[in-house]
Design a protein around this motif. Structure first.
Motif, PDB file in Angstrom:
ATOM      1  N   GLY A 274       0.795  -1.222   0.000  1.00 48.05           N
ATOM      2  CA  GLY A 274       0.000   0.000   0.000  1.00 48.05           C
ATOM      3  C   GLY A 274       0.827   1.272   0.000  1.00 48.05           C
ATOM      4  N   CYS A 275       2.168   1.128   0.012  1.00 50.09           N
ATOM      5  CA  CYS A 275       3.031   2.314   0.090  1.00 50.09           C
ATOM      6  C   CYS A 275       2.835   3.248  -1.097  1.00 50.09           C
ATOM      7  CB  CYS A 275       4.498   1.894   0.173  1.00 50.09           C
ATOM      8  SG  CYS A 275       4.968   1.091   1.720  1.00 50.09           S
ATOM      9  N   THR A 276       2.796   2.672  -2.292  1.00 49.19           N
ATOM     10  CA  THR A 276       2.698   3.505  -3.490  1.00 49.19           C
ATOM     11  C   THR A 276       1.385   4.279  -3.521  1.00 49.19           C
ATOM     12  OG1 THR A 276       4.108   1.972  -4.727  1.00 49.19           O
ATOM     13  CG2 THR A 276       2.756   3.501  -6.000  1.00 49.19           C
ATOM     14  N   ALA A 277       0.296   3.616  -3.154  1.00 46.31           N
ATOM     15  CA  ALA A 277      -1.004   4.296  -3.146  1.00 46.31           C
ATOM     16  C   ALA A 277      -1.007   5.448  -2.150  1.00 46.31           C
ATOM     17  CB  ALA A 277      -2.118   3.301  -2.822  1.00 46.31           C
ATOM     18  N   TRP A 278      -0.371   5.246  -1.000  1.00 45.96           N
ATOM     19  CA  TRP A 278      -0.279   6.319   0.002  1.00 45.96           C
ATOM     20  C   TRP A 278       0.563   7.477  -0.529  1.00 45.96           C
ATOM     21  CZ3 TRP A 278       3.739   8.495   2.929  1.00 45.96           C
ATOM     22  CH2 TRP A 278       3.331   9.317   3.989  1.00 45.96           C
ATOM     23  N   LEU A 279       1.692   7.154  -1.165  1.00 45.44           N
ATOM     24  CA  LEU A 279       2.547   8.197  -1.727  1.00 45.44           C
ATOM     25  C   LEU A 279       1.827   8.971  -2.825  1.00 45.44           C
ATOM     26  CD1 LEU A 279       5.920   6.226  -1.910  1.00 45.44           C
ATOM     27  CD2 LEU A 279       5.485   8.237  -0.487  1.00 45.44           C
ATOM     28  N   ARG A 285       7.674  15.887  -3.547  1.00 43.77           N
ATOM     29  CA  ARG A 285       8.811  16.191  -2.665  1.00 43.77           C
ATOM     30  C   ARG A 285       8.391  16.579  -1.249  1.00 43.77           C
ATOM     31  NH1 ARG A 285      12.797  19.796  -6.613  1.00 43.77           N
ATOM     32  NH2 ARG A 285      13.192  18.157  -8.161  1.00 43.77           N
ATOM     33  N   SER A 286       7.297  16.013  -0.776  1.00 42.50           N
ATOM     34  CA  SER A 286       6.793  16.395   0.547  1.00 42.50           C
ATOM     35  C   SER A 286       7.035  15.346   1.618  1.00 42.50           C
ATOM     36  CB  SER A 286       5.280  16.662   0.459  1.00 42.50           C
ATOM     37  OG  SER A 286       4.574  15.457   0.190  1.00 42.50           O
ATOM     38  N   VAL A 287       7.456  14.126   1.232  1.00 44.99           N
ATOM     39  CA  VAL A 287       7.495  12.990   2.165  1.00 44.99           C
ATOM     40  C   VAL A 287       8.922  12.674   2.593  1.00 44.99           C
ATOM     41  CG1 VAL A 287       7.043  10.508   2.403  1.00 44.99           C
ATOM     42  CG2 VAL A 287       5.387  11.982   1.226  1.00 44.99           C
ATOM     43  N   VAL A 288       9.076  12.411   3.875  1.00 43.50           N
ATOM     44  CA  VAL A 288      10.326  11.878   4.413  1.00 43.50           C
ATOM     45  C   VAL A 288      10.177  10.365   4.525  1.00 43.50           C
ATOM     46  CG1 VAL A 288      11.956  11.881   6.342  1.00 43.50           C
ATOM     47  CG2 VAL A 288      10.710  13.978   5.757  1.00 43.50           C
ATOM     48  N   ARG A 355      13.068   0.826  -3.533  1.00 42.48           N
ATOM     49  CA  ARG A 355      13.403   1.465  -4.813  1.00 42.48           C
ATOM     50  C   ARG A 355      12.204   2.211  -5.381  1.00 42.48           C
ATOM     51  NH1 ARG A 355      15.879  -3.090  -8.492  1.00 42.48           N
ATOM     52  NH2 ARG A 355      16.014  -1.362  -9.976  1.00 42.48           N
ATOM     53  N   ASP A 356      11.021   1.626  -5.250  1.00 40.24           N
ATOM     54  CA  ASP A 356       9.809   2.297  -5.725  1.00 40.24           C
ATOM     55  C   ASP A 356       9.536   3.566  -4.919  1.00 40.24           C
ATOM     56  OD1 ASP A 356       9.440   0.291  -7.578  1.00 40.24           O
ATOM     57  OD2 ASP A 356       8.032  -0.832  -6.335  1.00 40.24           O
ATOM     58  N   VAL A 357       9.788   3.507  -3.615  1.00 43.17           N
ATOM     59  CA  VAL A 357       9.567   4.679  -2.762  1.00 43.17           C
ATOM     60  C   VAL A 357      10.520   5.801  -3.153  1.00 43.17           C
ATOM     61  CG1 VAL A 357       9.748   5.562  -0.401  1.00 43.17           C
ATOM     62  CG2 VAL A 357       8.648   3.352  -0.820  1.00 43.17           C
ATOM     63  N   LEU A 358      11.794   5.482  -3.318  1.00 42.56           N
ATOM     64  CA  LEU A 358      12.792   6.512  -3.588  1.00 42.56           C
ATOM     65  C   LEU A 358      12.600   7.189  -4.950  1.00 42.56           C
ATOM     66  CD1 LEU A 358      16.002   4.816  -2.129  1.00 42.56           C
ATOM     67  CD2 LEU A 358      14.741   6.753  -1.177  1.00 42.56           C
ATOM     68  N   ARG A 359      12.048   6.448  -5.899  1.00 45.20           N
ATOM     69  CA  ARG A 359      11.855   7.061  -7.218  1.00 45.20           C
ATOM     70  C   ARG A 359      10.499   7.763  -7.354  1.00 45.20           C
ATOM     71  NH1 ARG A 359      11.576   1.405  -9.270  1.00 45.20           N
ATOM     72  NH2 ARG A 359      13.761   1.682  -9.789  1.00 45.20           N
ATOM     73  N   HIS A 360       9.676   7.695  -6.324  1.00 43.36           N
ATOM     74  CA  HIS A 360       8.346   8.321  -6.390  1.00 43.36           C
ATOM     75  C   HIS A 360       8.476   9.836  -6.309  1.00 43.36           C
ATOM     76  CE1 HIS A 360       4.145   9.193  -5.508  1.00 43.36           C
ATOM     77  NE2 HIS A 360       3.852   7.948  -5.854  1.00 43.36           N
ATOM     78  N   CYS A 361       7.646  10.545  -7.040  1.00 42.13           N
ATOM     79  CA  CYS A 361       7.730  12.008  -7.085  1.00 42.13           C
ATOM     80  C   CYS A 361       7.415  12.657  -5.738  1.00 42.13           C
ATOM     81  CB  CYS A 361       6.801  12.559  -8.160  1.00 42.13           C
ATOM     82  SG  CYS A 361       5.047  12.182  -7.908  1.00 42.13           S
ATOM     83  N   ALA A 362       6.735  11.943  -4.829  1.00 44.61           N
ATOM     84  CA  ALA A 362       6.419  12.508  -3.518  1.00 44.61           C
ATOM     85  C   ALA A 362       7.608  12.459  -2.563  1.00 44.61           C
ATOM     86  CB  ALA A 362       5.242  11.754  -2.886  1.00 44.61           C
ATOM     87  N   GLU A 363       8.642  11.695  -2.919  1.00 41.46           N
ATOM     88  CA  GLU A 363       9.775  11.508  -2.008  1.00 41.46           C
ATOM     89  C   GLU A 363      10.612  12.785  -1.907  1.00 41.46           C
ATOM     90  OE1 GLU A 363      12.676   9.846   0.480  1.00 41.46           O
ATOM     91  OE2 GLU A 363      10.558   9.436   0.113  1.00 41.46           O
TER      92      GLU A 363
END
Length: 477
Positions: A274-279, A285-288, A355-363
């Motif tokens: 569910g990480c991607t859906a949350w992101l 660039r808002s998420v730590v 890897r999916d988290v780090l490449r997400h635009c919200a990261e």
């Protein structure tokens, strides 16, 4: 007709080592090489069907086999037990391991009775690429006529440190004193940038046994036919230049996760899907993202300070809270309390598809233990990092992040909520750090692209392996 190259890839059986060596294995498969990837029985059971899913689509050239590690299934295999795992694996796995390399009297191929078709349609093993932490694997292979190559999963600078640094340093010394004896890093490294096991609590304490092993293994790497490092000259040119003369041959072929022809599923823990859906619901660039890796354990007080600092920073955050990460805690209760304290801005998961988290635009930034895999993954995606190192090569990696590449901030030896809050905010808001991170990402991506330094080195490595394989096949006839 030249013999088909068949490489046995054998990682030390912990998550970080499996990750990058599986990326290496899939890259070899993409280059037309047969690969047997060797897990322990315990880890292969944990992976289940996910292991076979790691094979590049349509390729029959990658298979997974296993050997025992000698420990009961309910053994924690935690960071405190790594020396025990190291010794047990060497004692219990030798017979099955040698059988994988020994010509079968019935088939004429090197195979083992491991509960599957012993050959699986594969040619004989012609080359070994083993983790540098497994010297007994090199010795056995060479005795049986299989040429052996060492693979070190840590950074080049840490390998050079273990070979040449003044280890350990005396108790009670100034942690900001410069480290001597490591060429190219004389004005950079301080004692606090060395692995924590280099610190003697007092003058009467003996050298940490794990440090003795690491220093010995670092020296041993030069005896293999070649050494493979998951790095590139753009990141560690000076260290590579000083390591090369000490090796028979050296290949810098990273970051391997960016070179692998297919995504490899190697996680021993179930990733939260569910990480991607949350992101997707967060602003750019808002998420730590906070993760301390697969092995680190911290105290309840340390967890409270880190978590409170993240909450105070005010940004949405994704926190990886492994079930075994916080000492003396009840996992479910701690996760529930964390969710409540973080409110709607926090998502707490047991493991994430990093890897999916780090490449997400919200990261926006990455609070990390600065393990080499995590460091490289952040580098490739151009993500600013806040480093809170734990052990092994993490202290020196975090020093490079903060003082050499300037792609993040080094927060070592501090665990205070006010410092965490301040450091996270700076990493999220600093235009200079973000520019440095993105510039380094562009350079490293050029390194792994066709014609880049890492891609060229990988091509040279494949040719080297095929040449060794031809020699091995001739000797085995």
């Amino acid at each position: 007709m030249a013999a088909a190259a068949h490489v046995l890839v054998f990682p030390f059986p912990v998550q970080g080592h499996i990750n990058c060596m599986l990326h290496f294995a899939t890259a070899l498969v993409g280059a037309g090489v047969h690969v047997t990837f060797l897990h322990t029985e315990h880890n292969l059971r944990r992976l289940g069907g996910r292991a076979s899913a790691s094979s590049p689509a349509g390729s029959p050239r990658l298979r997974f086999l296993s050997i025992p590690d000698g420990l009961p299934d309910d053994h924690r295999r935690s960071v405190a037990d790594l020396l025990e795992l190291y010794k047990s694996l060497a004692a219990e796995a030798m017979g099955p391991y040698r059988a994988l390399l020994t010509p079968s009297p019935t088939t004429g191929s090197r195979a083992a009775d491991v509960g599957v078709d012993p050959t699986g349609g594969f040619p004989p093993v012609t080359c070994l690429v083993a983790d540098g932490l497994l010297p007994w694997a090199f010795h056995a292979a060479e005795e049986l006529g299989v040429p052996a190559i060492a693979f070190r999963t840590a950074s080049a600078c840490s390998l050079l440190l273990f070979e040449l640094g003044e280890l350990p340093f005396p108790a009670g010394g100034d942690l900001d004193e410069s480290v001597r004896g490591v060429p190219g890093m004389e004005s950079l490294l301080r004692r606090r940038d060395l692995p924590s096991l280099c610190r003697r609590p007092n003058e009467t304490d003996d050298v940490d046994p794990a440090l003795r092993v690491l220093v010995k293994l670092s020296a041993h790497s030069g005896k293999a036919r070649a050494l493979i490092l998951n790095t590139t000259a753009s990141l560690e040119q000076s260290a590579l230049a000083h390591i090369a003369p000490r090796m028979r041959d050296l290949f810098a072929v990273g970051p391997l996760h960016a070179m692998s022809p297919a995504a490899s599923c190697s996680s021993l823990l179930r990733e939260d899907d569910g990480c991607t859906a949350w992101l997707d619901c967060q602003a750019d660039r808002s998420v730590v993202y906070a993760s301390l890796g697969s092995l680190a354990t911290i105290s309840r007080d340390q967890f409270t300070e880190l978590f409170s600092g993240l909450v105070a920073a005010g940004y949405p955050f994704l926190w990886v809270l492994r079930p075994d990460m916080v000492e003396a805690s009840q996992d479910a209760a701690l996760q529930e309390a964390a969710r409540g304290a973080g409110g709607s801005k926090a998502r707490i998961v047991a493991w994430a598809p990093q890897r999916d988290v780090l490449r997400h635009c919200a990261e926006g930034c990455f609070l990390t233990h600065a393990g080499w895999n995590s460091t490289l993954e952040a580098v490739v995606e151009g993500v600013p990092t806040v480093c809170w190192p734990f052990s092994a090569d993490q202290q020196i990696n975090s020093r490079f992040v903060g003082a050499v590449w300037r792609t993040g901030l080094d927060m070592k030896d501090v665990c205070n909520r006010a410092v965490v809050e301040k450091t996270v905010r700076e990493a999220m808001e600093s235009a200079e750090i973000r520019r440095s991170a993105q510039a380094l990402a562009q350079q490293v991506r050029r390194d792994v692209a066709v014609g880049g330094s890492s891609a060229t080195e990988f091509d040279r490595l494949v040719k080297f392996i095929k040449k060794l394989s031809t020699s091995s096949a001739v000797l085995g006839q």
